[in-house]
Design an enzyme around this catalytic site. Structure first.
Site, mmCIF file in Angstrom:
data_model
loop_
_atom_site.group_PDB
_atom_site.id
_atom_site.type_symbol
_atom_site.label_atom_id
_atom_site.label_comp_id
_atom_site.label_asym_id
_atom_site.label_seq_id
_atom_site.Cartn_x
_atom_site.Cartn_y
_atom_site.Cartn_z
ATOM 1 N N HIS A 546 -15.003 -36.555 -45.704
ATOM 2 C CA HIS A 546 -14.472 -35.354 -45.062
ATOM 3 C C HIS A 546 -14.988 -35.231 -43.626
ATOM 4 O O HIS A 546 -14.216 -35.010 -42.689
ATOM 5 C CB HIS A 546 -14.887 -34.127 -45.881
ATOM 6 C CG HIS A 546 -14.464 -32.819 -45.298
ATOM 7 N ND1 HIS A 546 -13.451 -32.065 -45.842
ATOM 8 C CD2 HIS A 546 -14.916 -32.119 -44.224
ATOM 9 C CE1 HIS A 546 -13.290 -30.965 -45.117
ATOM 10 N NE2 HIS A 546 -14.173 -30.971 -44.137
ATOM 11 N N GLU A 547 -16.302 -35.365 -43.468
ATOM 12 C CA GLU A 547 -16.870 -35.207 -42.125
ATOM 13 C C GLU A 547 -16.445 -36.338 -41.191
ATOM 14 O O GLU A 547 -16.234 -36.116 -40.001
ATOM 15 C CB GLU A 547 -18.392 -35.105 -42.200
ATOM 16 C CG GLU A 547 -18.894 -33.868 -42.918
ATOM 17 C CD GLU A 547 -18.368 -32.570 -42.320
ATOM 18 O OE1 GLU A 547 -18.005 -32.538 -41.129
ATOM 19 O OE2 GLU A 547 -18.305 -31.570 -43.061
ATOM 20 N N HIS A 550 -13.210 -35.340 -39.753
ATOM 21 C CA HIS A 550 -13.331 -34.500 -38.555
ATOM 22 C C HIS A 550 -13.677 -35.356 -37.339
ATOM 23 O O HIS A 550 -13.177 -35.135 -36.232
ATOM 24 C CB HIS A 550 -14.432 -33.457 -38.754
ATOM 25 C CG HIS A 550 -14.046 -32.309 -39.633
ATOM 26 N ND1 HIS A 550 -12.878 -31.604 -39.500
ATOM 27 C CD2 HIS A 550 -14.704 -31.727 -40.681
ATOM 28 C CE1 HIS A 550 -12.825 -30.648 -40.402
ATOM 29 N NE2 HIS A 550 -13.922 -30.693 -41.127
ATOM 30 N N GLU A 575 -9.511 -27.320 -41.153
ATOM 31 C CA GLU A 575 -9.998 -28.104 -42.289
ATOM 32 C C GLU A 575 -8.916 -28.971 -42.914
ATOM 33 O O GLU A 575 -9.227 -29.910 -43.652
ATOM 34 C CB GLU A 575 -10.585 -27.176 -43.357
ATOM 35 C CG GLU A 575 -11.845 -26.449 -42.943
ATOM 36 C CD GLU A 575 -12.996 -27.395 -42.650
ATOM 37 O OE1 GLU A 575 -13.050 -28.488 -43.238
ATOM 38 O OE2 GLU A 575 -13.838 -27.030 -41.815
ATOM 39 N N TYR A 718 -10.468 -22.058 -45.594
ATOM 40 C CA TYR A 718 -10.778 -23.182 -46.474
ATOM 41 C C TYR A 718 -9.757 -23.294 -47.592
ATOM 42 O O TYR A 718 -9.439 -24.391 -48.042
ATOM 43 C CB TYR A 718 -12.183 -23.027 -47.063
ATOM 44 C CG TYR A 718 -13.264 -23.535 -46.158
ATOM 45 C CD1 TYR A 718 -13.475 -24.892 -45.993
ATOM 46 C CD2 TYR A 718 -14.068 -22.659 -45.453
ATOM 47 C CE1 TYR A 718 -14.459 -25.358 -45.151
ATOM 48 C CE2 TYR A 718 -15.058 -23.122 -44.602
ATOM 49 C CZ TYR A 718 -15.250 -24.471 -44.454
ATOM 50 O OH TYR A 718 -16.220 -24.945 -43.615
#
Length: 783
Positions: A546-547, A550, A575, A718
């Site tokens: 996930h990070e 980003h 997100e 979210y």
């Protein structure tokens, strides 16, 4: 998600000065189990060895083996050479530069002569340049081992915020911007968006108020809010509390975890200290057999930051007052007006509808888990102490027990196939294949050769950091993309969660050349030991993916202005791109590709595995077995309703405190009681209040960094982002997640755009239609 530290001012110069922090807060349960179901934001040797002898897939290109074309870097990496003295001096210099520019514009340009080129562009270029130094200055407080430098970084941030507020309320500059806005000259789309947002920003920052007491009070509130939020965040980052437990009290917690706990001396001799950092706290809740241990851990964690209680309260009061000064009914209405949702009714209806849809499933899951707890107490000879309740501190433990007993899921066993370094290499390979990228790790002497100072240590802020130069693949033109940093293990004073930080934004310089972005992943995965590398639970694999998502968004974005670069999009969309990518961590072929048993990394690791497993144990498969993958996939939606009800608790609490009917109602809020009461009513789980402690038993809102870090009246994002992420994945990628054509189309149509156009237009362009929630509700089983 993300906690975001983005300065929300109208003018350009310091709008992005501190940068964006995208944190993986409790995300979609149907996508992952990344954070604790009932604990958010738990903000803790052997030096990390990140060089296994083999990798999960082909080895990543290193600088030593890189093709020659990858060594000709068009832009040097930034230097991390700040000192407590220099960061303050640098900030003051940058503030003066921006102030001088604004003074010059006001002195030299009359409103009737104002144009985009002579007003907006100079300020935009100043903002671009400010981000190059300003983001790094603000970054030190999250990663530096030097307390004095962290303190100076915090002080510098206060100075930047104060100037941002001053600049955002300059009526003389606003009149020039308004003159440009009213002229209606034809501009390219991104420049038009910049003009519109800048103009609206001045109004939202108080210049719609008449000069006088109201405007002065608004400015005073903005400055006070800035100071309070900075201190709140600093308290979170530097929290160092913990609990001394006996080994018996920690029975069940894996030795890999407890072996890293501090050993007690004196009055604590024979005890082990669990900190509230993720690598300590979450495993304790998940594995400690003694319910009293789990209860104490959870309650103490909720009460670890009493100094944030008055800060949180004052922030809520001031936000409400400021919104009403501007003519809004409440702070939520002010914030959401500028988001995709547009109105508080849209948000409240979405959260309320989802709560009703999930309630029945939550009750069913709760009934099953309570029965499991009853049987567990019976097996332990504790049936007389079973009171028929299912508490907050029970959930991580029995959720894990259910997965092990009913689904043959052993997270510790699965983690053996996900050593941190090989998992990272496998993930970067996915991004290379899908998006047309090449990652080249810069090590050794090459760090020295590319450093502007000629000192390789200067291009990282800590020896544990890895740095990669990132390039386009041949089919994408082989051009330079930017730099990616990885800082993966906990240390004192470091930001306590998993986050993506923009270090330097991308933009087009005044001379037409491009400045390439620099981005960093700051995580807190457990450190390796002499016998094992750092091993990732599946939830941590998903966190990392996930990070990195980003980070990729930050890297591949191509906008003219830093204002819109990368993850600078509205909060209820930011997100979605990373949430969509989490699906790859639930895809059998990708789990197989990412995996490699740690015993195959080196003879030393093989020997330590053999020592633990037994000399007669069968040699593990190099790649994770299909049976384990199958068992893992079956758990994707287990206890889904309870997980998402917890997300609703956070989202509904956020909206409740930010949309009171009157300021008197806000003043009457009993915030701790409200936080805990809503938690009980929404999640259905028992709390200390059901034991007679009252609803003020803890103040978990004081650890809720999101609400003072950019997600105020925005935590719903979210959940709403999951609507978009599920739609994109199931419509485009589900049939073939590694489809290069679609991956590149997604890169160019979604990630590359950043916030340079309306996010709904971005979505509609990629999907070819209006987005809808069908896939989201199907995933949750409540279509």
């Amino acid at each position: 998600m993300p906690v975001s530290k983005i300065i929300q001012v109208a003018t350009l110069s310091f709008f992005l000065f501190i940068g964006i922090v995208l944190v993986l807060a409790p995300p979609s349960r149907f996508v992952s189990r990344v954070s604790a179901i009932f604990d958010h934001l738990a903000p803790s040797s052997t030096k990390s060895s990140l060089r296994p002898t083999s990798s999960a897939s082909r080895p990543l290109t290193t600088s030593a083996m890189a093709p020659q074309r990858f060594k000709k870097l068009p832009q040097a990496p930034p230097l991390f050479i700040g000192t407590p003295k220099s960061v303050i001096e640098d900030v003051k210099r940058m503030i003066e530069r921006s102030r001088d520019l604004e003074n010059k514009l006001v002195a030299e340009v009359k409103p009737q002569e104002a144009s985009f080129d002579n007003i907006l562009l100079p300020m935009a270029y100043d903002e671009n340049e400010g981000g190059l130094e300003g983001h790094i200055i603000g970054f030190y407080q999250s990663v530096s081992t030097d307390q004095a430098l962290r303190d100076a970084s915090t002080e510098a941030e206060k100075l930047m915020d104060d100037y941002s507020i001053e600049s955002s309320m300059r009526e003389d500059v606003y009149k020039l911007v308004e003159a440009v806005f009213n002229k209606g000259d034809k501009l390219d789309a991104e420049s038009q968006r910049l003009l519109e947002k800048t103009h609206k920003g001045y109004i939202r920052n108080g210049l719609g108020l008449p000069a006088g007491p109201k405007r002065d009070r608004y400015k005073e509130i903005k400055k006070r809010l800035s100071q309070l939020c900075i201190v709140f965040s600093k308290n979170l980052n530097e929290e160092i509390g913990g609990i001394w437990f006996t080994p018996k009290e920690l029975e069940g917690v894996p030795e890999d975890v407890t072996s890293l706990f501090e050993k007690g001396e004196g009055e604590n001799a024979g005890k082990l200290r669990m900190t509230f950092k993720k690598p300590d706290y979450f495993p304790t809740l998940k594995y400690a057999k003694n319910p009293a241990t789990r209860k104490k851990a959870l309650i103490d964690d909720n009460n670890k930051l009493p100094q944030n209680i008055p800060i949180f309260r004052e922030v809520i009061m001031l936000r409400d007052e400021a919104a009403r000064l501007l003519g809004y009914p409440n702070h939520a209405a002010f914030v959401i007006e500028d988001k995709m949702a547009k109105t508080t009714k849209t948000v409240d209806d979405f959260l309320g509808d989802l709560r009703q849809r999930l309630k029945e499933g939550g009750r069913s899951e709760l009934k099953t888990l309570t029965e499991m707890k009853k049987q567990d107490y019976k097996s332990l000879g504790m049936e007389e102490s079973f009171d028929g309740k299912y508490y907050l501190w029970d959930n991580r433990y029995y959720d894990r027990l259910m997965l092990e007993k009913d689904y043959s899921l052993d997270q510790a066993k699965i983690a053996e196939w996900f050593p941190l370094e090989t998992s990272i290499r496998g993930m970067l390979t996915v991004f290379e294949t899908l998006f047309g990228l090449v990652f080249v790790e810069v090590t050794g002497g090459d760090r020295t050769s590319i450093s502007p100072s000629g000192k390789g240590d200067d291009i990282v802020w800590h020896p544990d950091c890895q740095v990669f130069s990132v390039w386009d693949s041949e089919d994408q033109g082989s051009g330079f993309v930017g730099y990616l940093y990885l800082d993966l293990h906990p240390r004192e004073g470091k930001y306590g969660h998993a986050a993506n930080f923009n270090i330097q934004p991308g933009f087009i310089n005044a001379n037409g050349t491009r400045h390439y972005p620099v981005t960093a992943l700051v995580c807190n995965f457990s450190k390796p030991t002499p016998k094992k590398p750092s091993l990732l639970k599946h939830e941590e694999v998903t966190t990392l993916f996930h990070e990195l998502g980003h980070g990729i968004h930050d890297l591949v974005s191509k906008t003219h202005y830093s204002r819109f670069h990368g993850t600078n999009v509205v909060r209820d969309f930011v997100e979605a791109p990373s949430q969509m990518l989490e699906n790859w961590c639930w895809t059998p072929s990708q789990l197989k590709a990412l995996s490699q048993h740690y015993s195959t990394l080196s003879p030393e690791y093989e020997a330590s595995w053999r020592e633990q497993a037994g000399q007669d144990a069968s040699t593990p498969e190099k790649k994770i077995p299909d049976e384990l993958i199958e068992n893992l996939i079956k758990t994707k939606h287990v206890n889904d309703a309870l997980f998402n009800l917890r997300q609703l608790h956070f989202g509904i609490f956020d909206m409740t405190i930010h949309e009171p009917k009157s300021h008197d109602e806000a003043e009457a809020f009993k915030l701790s009681e409200m936080y805990n009461r809503l938690g009980y009513e929404i999640t259905l789980l028992d709390t200390p209040a059901q034991l007679g402690a009252g609803y003020d038993w803890g103040h978990g809102q004081t650890t809720f960094g999101h609400l003072l870090g950019g997600y105020d009246a925005g935590y719903y994002g979210y959940l709403s982002s999951q609507v978009y992420s599920a739609d994109m994945f199931h419509s485009v990628f589900a049939a073939d997640p590694m489809n290069r054509e679609q991956g590149r189309r997604y890169r160019h149509m979604v990630l590359e755009k950043g916030g340079s156009q309306d996010e709904m237009e971005t979505l509609k362009g990629f999907l070819g239609r209006e987005p809808n929630g069908d896939a989201f509700y199907r995933e949750l089983g409540i279509a």
